[in-house]
Design a protein around this motif. Sequence first.
Motif, PDB file in Angstrom:
ATOM      1  N   ALA A 130       0.831  -1.252   0.164  1.00 22.70           N
ATOM      2  CA  ALA A 130      -0.043  -0.048   0.078  1.00 22.70           C
ATOM      3  C   ALA A 130       0.774   1.261  -0.035  1.00 22.70           C
ATOM      4  O   ALA A 130       0.509   2.318  -0.663  1.00 22.70           O
ATOM      5  CB  ALA A 130      -1.019   0.087   1.501  1.00 22.70           C
ATOM      6  N   GLU A 131       2.034   1.130   0.968  1.00 22.14           N
ATOM      7  CA  GLU A 131       2.777   2.436   0.809  1.00 22.14           C
ATOM      8  C   GLU A 131       3.688   2.574  -0.470  1.00 22.14           C
ATOM      9  O   GLU A 131       3.713   3.858  -0.799  1.00 22.14           O
ATOM     10  CB  GLU A 131       4.074   2.339   1.797  1.00 22.14           C
ATOM     11  N   LEU A 134       0.505   3.499  -3.285  1.00 20.32           N
ATOM     12  CA  LEU A 134      -0.074   4.786  -3.116  1.00 20.32           C
ATOM     13  C   LEU A 134       1.142   6.001  -3.200  1.00 20.32           C
ATOM     14  O   LEU A 134       0.900   7.043  -3.805  1.00 20.32           O
ATOM     15  CB  LEU A 134      -0.653   4.871  -1.896  1.00 20.32           C
ATOM     16  N   SER A 140      -0.507  11.753  -2.010  1.00 24.40           N
ATOM     17  CA  SER A 140      -0.447  10.324  -1.713  1.00 24.40           C
ATOM     18  C   SER A 140      -1.219   9.822  -0.340  1.00 24.40           C
ATOM     19  O   SER A 140      -1.930   8.972  -0.125  1.00 24.40           O
ATOM     20  CB  SER A 140       0.833   9.621  -1.987  1.00 24.40           C
ATOM     21  N   CYS A 143      -4.751   9.542  -0.088  1.00 17.68           N
ATOM     22  CA  CYS A 143      -5.400   8.540  -0.766  1.00 17.68           C
ATOM     23  C   CYS A 143      -5.561   7.361  -0.068  1.00 17.68           C
ATOM     24  O   CYS A 143      -4.751   6.842   0.864  1.00 17.68           O
ATOM     25  CB  CYS A 143      -4.350   8.176  -1.917  1.00 17.68           C
ATOM     26  N   ARG A 144      -6.738   6.580  -0.219  1.00 17.79           N
ATOM     27  CA  ARG A 144      -7.205   5.395   0.382  1.00 17.79           C
ATOM     28  C   ARG A 144      -7.765   4.382  -0.333  1.00 17.79           C
ATOM     29  O   ARG A 144      -8.276   4.454  -1.239  1.00 17.79           O
ATOM     30  CB  ARG A 144      -8.177   5.754   1.417  1.00 17.79           C
ATOM     31  N   ILE A 145      -7.145   3.130  -0.077  1.00 17.38           N
ATOM     32  CA  ILE A 145      -7.528   2.008  -0.722  1.00 17.38           C
ATOM     33  C   ILE A 145      -8.793   1.474  -0.112  1.00 17.38           C
ATOM     34  O   ILE A 145      -8.966   1.120   1.222  1.00 17.38           O
ATOM     35  CB  ILE A 145      -6.549   0.957  -0.531  1.00 17.38           C
ATOM     36  N   VAL A 172      -9.406   3.229  -5.213  1.00 19.38           N
ATOM     37  CA  VAL A 172      -8.660   4.201  -4.564  1.00 19.38           C
ATOM     38  C   VAL A 172      -9.262   5.489  -4.748  1.00 19.38           C
ATOM     39  O   VAL A 172      -9.600   5.981  -5.602  1.00 19.38           O
ATOM     40  CB  VAL A 172      -7.067   4.317  -5.052  1.00 19.38           C
ATOM     41  N   ASN A 174      -8.942   9.250  -3.925  1.00 17.49           N
ATOM     42  CA  ASN A 174      -7.893  10.314  -3.999  1.00 17.49           C
ATOM     43  C   ASN A 174      -8.613  11.582  -3.488  1.00 17.49           C
ATOM     44  O   ASN A 174      -9.137  12.475  -4.188  1.00 17.49           O
ATOM     45  CB  ASN A 174      -7.284  10.463  -5.127  1.00 17.49           C
ATOM     46  N   LYS A 392       3.573   8.886  -7.376  1.00 17.17           N
ATOM     47  CA  LYS A 392       2.525   7.571  -7.693  1.00 17.17           C
ATOM     48  C   LYS A 392       0.986   7.946  -7.749  1.00 17.17           C
ATOM     49  O   LYS A 392       0.706   9.060  -8.554  1.00 17.17           O
ATOM     50  CB  LYS A 392       2.816   6.820  -6.359  1.00 17.17           C
ATOM     51  N   MET A 393       0.186   7.220  -6.992  1.00 17.41           N
ATOM     52  CA  MET A 393      -1.214   7.370  -7.155  1.00 17.41           C
ATOM     53  C   MET A 393      -1.702   8.716  -6.669  1.00 17.41           C
ATOM     54  O   MET A 393      -2.650   9.329  -7.212  1.00 17.41           O
ATOM     55  CB  MET A 393      -1.978   6.365  -6.354  1.00 17.41           C
ATOM     56  N   GLY A 394      -1.058   9.477  -5.850  1.00 13.67           N
ATOM     57  CA  GLY A 394      -1.312  11.091  -5.421  1.00 13.67           C
ATOM     58  C   GLY A 394      -1.542  11.968  -6.360  1.00 13.67           C
ATOM     59  O   GLY A 394      -2.231  12.641  -6.575  1.00 13.67           O
TER      60      GLY A 394
END
Length: 411
Positions: A130-131, A134, A140, A143-145, A172, A174, A392-394
């Motif tokens: 996860a770290e 995300l 990031s 962001c939450r899964i 996810v 954001n 990343k995902m952020g």
Amino acid sequence: MVASILRIRFLVLALLMGAGSYQAHGQGTLSGIVRDSLTREPLELASIFLASTTYGASTNDKGQFSVRNVPAGQYDLIISYLGYSLYKRTITVGNGPQTLDLQLKPSTQHLQEVVVRPGSNRPGDYEKFAETFLGRTVFSRQCRIRNPKAVYVQYNADRNELTASSPTFLQVDNAALGYRIKYYSLEFTLNFREQYMSFYGWPVFQEMKPRNERQRQQWLQNRQRAYRGSLPHFLRSVYLNQVAAEGFLVQKMRVVPNPRFPRADSLAKALRQARHNQPFSPADQDSIARWTKVPRAFSLLYTAPRPIDSLRETDSGRVWLRFRDYVQITYRHEAPDPNYQPVRPVGAPSLPAPTQQVSTLMLHPLRAEVQANGQLLEPLAVFTDGYWGFEKMGEFLPTDYLPPTSAAPVR
């Protein structure tokens, strides 16, 4: 010629996002019907979307759908429906309407088979996934899964590798950018030995509903911030021949293998093997520490900016990114994220906080075609390190995102 000689460590990000290939202008409408491939019956509430974009729709009670105002170009069309295999197809959207008759195949779970999961994720493995997935940026951290049980995480000690996959989708949220991302068929790899991370799949973006106008404006500002200095921003500036004007400095970089590394690596491995299942003496520990500090390679940075014609190739209106070896790309109009800390050479003192976003880019083939929206026709054609490897995902934006200054279609 050489500005610095540094030990370089690669964290390679290879990201396949089902990227769309847009033409410069024109829009089309996708419509049609979704059916069961066996019974030919229409399927209600099937989800249709174009991967990596915000374009999507659901079928009505007659299995019909319509997606309007889609920029002309090539897309990955994805259909998700409970009890059916994920449908994937590459389509080309032209100017005007286009009608599709799509058929979904029932999956094995459609027959009410019992699927047994091998076991729960180990907390430490899941937290590391996860770290890494995300990211650690300010965005990031917002962001939450939302469905952690939908991902299967495993660690392979022999390969020193962490993998994760999802047979359905990983969601996810954001809260920094206001996007809900459903990542279908996620495949994630984090290899500690070779120091690289990759993930790919088919994401779909949905706009989240803001609480108020203040939050909506904050999301718009954050999206602009995520876009500025990003890889899509750089590639779009290459497409438009505006690299320097958009704030990017591009310099040639060569990576030279260290001739001492193979010998040092072999000696360190031999020492570990000789002491297998036995405690290390202080002398052993000192030897291992000394040999592991030998750099694998050196980076040689050329101080002169690379001219645009050494990066960009055009032919009949098409644009390619083209260069050999590596390039270092510095974005000078925005400071890095407060949580970013570049990798420092082994034994070197702590570095001051960076003031610019510095990334490394390697081109896998000799050239890669760039689209008008700042995406590559082949997303896996490049590898990134440095700041782009940190984001990343952020900072993950849909490919149809356009900054305010590019509100009009790119020509």
